[in-house]
Design an enzyme around this catalytic site. Sequence first.
Site, short mmCIF file in Angstrom:
data_model
loop_
_atom_site.label_atom_id
_atom_site.label_comp_id
_atom_site.label_asym_id
_atom_site.label_seq_id
_atom_site.Cartn_x
_atom_site.Cartn_y
_atom_site.Cartn_z
CE1 TYR A 251 0.61 -8.37 -7.75
CE2 TYR A 251 -0.06 -10.32 -8.89
CZ TYR A 251 0.37 -9.27 -8.90
OH TYR A 251 1.05 -9.02 -10.31
CB CYS A 252 -3.33 -5.03 -4.37
SG CYS A 252 -3.94 -5.55 -2.64
N GLY A 253 -0.98 -4.36 -3.53
CA GLY A 253 0.24 -3.87 -2.73
C GLY A 253 0.38 -4.31 -1.33
CG LEU A 280 2.99 -5.97 -5.94
CD1 LEU A 280 2.76 -4.76 -6.70
CD2 LEU A 280 3.92 -6.97 -6.54
#
Length: 295
Positions: A251-253, A280
């Site tokens: 995952y990331c943003g 996120l």
Amino acid sequence: MTDALLPGPLVDDTWLAARLDDPRLVVLDATTLLPSPRHDGDHRSGSGRTGWAERHIPGSRHADLTGELSDPEAPYHFAVPAPEALAAALQRLGVRDGSEVVAYDSGGGIWAARLWWMLRSISVPAAVLDGGWQAWEAGGHAVAHGDDDTVAVSGEEQLTPVPRPEMWTGLREVEAVNRGERPGTLVCALPPGGFDGSAVTRYSRRGHIPGSLSLPGRGLLDSEGRFLPAAELAAQVEAVLKGAGSPVILYCGGGISAAGTALALTLLGRQDIALYDGSLEEWSQDPSRPLMTDV
């Protein structure tokens, strides 16, 4: 059956330049504009079509990840469309059954990697141009101009999606992994400042999901935006993921940088990868979901 055109998930500019006339090949520019946030919660994004129109690889078309290649009904940006909607959007870009796609961008490769992951998730053969537009330009190859990307439409030429749902994961599954109720390793692909909470964020809260490992996507590239040599890439990944449980949930943003890390892991032969699409942006919307900072 004809032999596959693409040699793997990554191609270089010389390989691409030699095959632009192959009728099986579709080249898509996935460049998207995502300015740095000025304050927490400052999420601005825009299509990269104008830049594509100014200069692009001959024969390429612009794939708008802010438009029809995202789900407008989702509660977060850049959400992957349903397989049928994704296939329909790609068909309008000239992708058909039998097509093979090379994606590129002028934004460090993460947008191309995102499109590559989306294509693979409905079983369309795809690769990313290593080094992106910068590598193409540096290689001295032909450059096209103009915004005409009209595609001839034929009712006999379809794109049939064959979904691979295991490539994506959602909020409930990530919550279960976070609580230790199901196996998996959460890996954050944000830069260090995004992971530790020291940098301004586009999202409502800073930090990372507790228990996550940090493997920044851009840290797996060299100074020219190409992936690190295989041995160096493997060493960097192994230093973080040695002994990590399966599957690896990236995952990331907003599910973009995570796709770049997914490409790196794929280059190293890892297959137990899923991408948390909401990342996120979705996770941070509910204050009850934990986030950890290191500052």
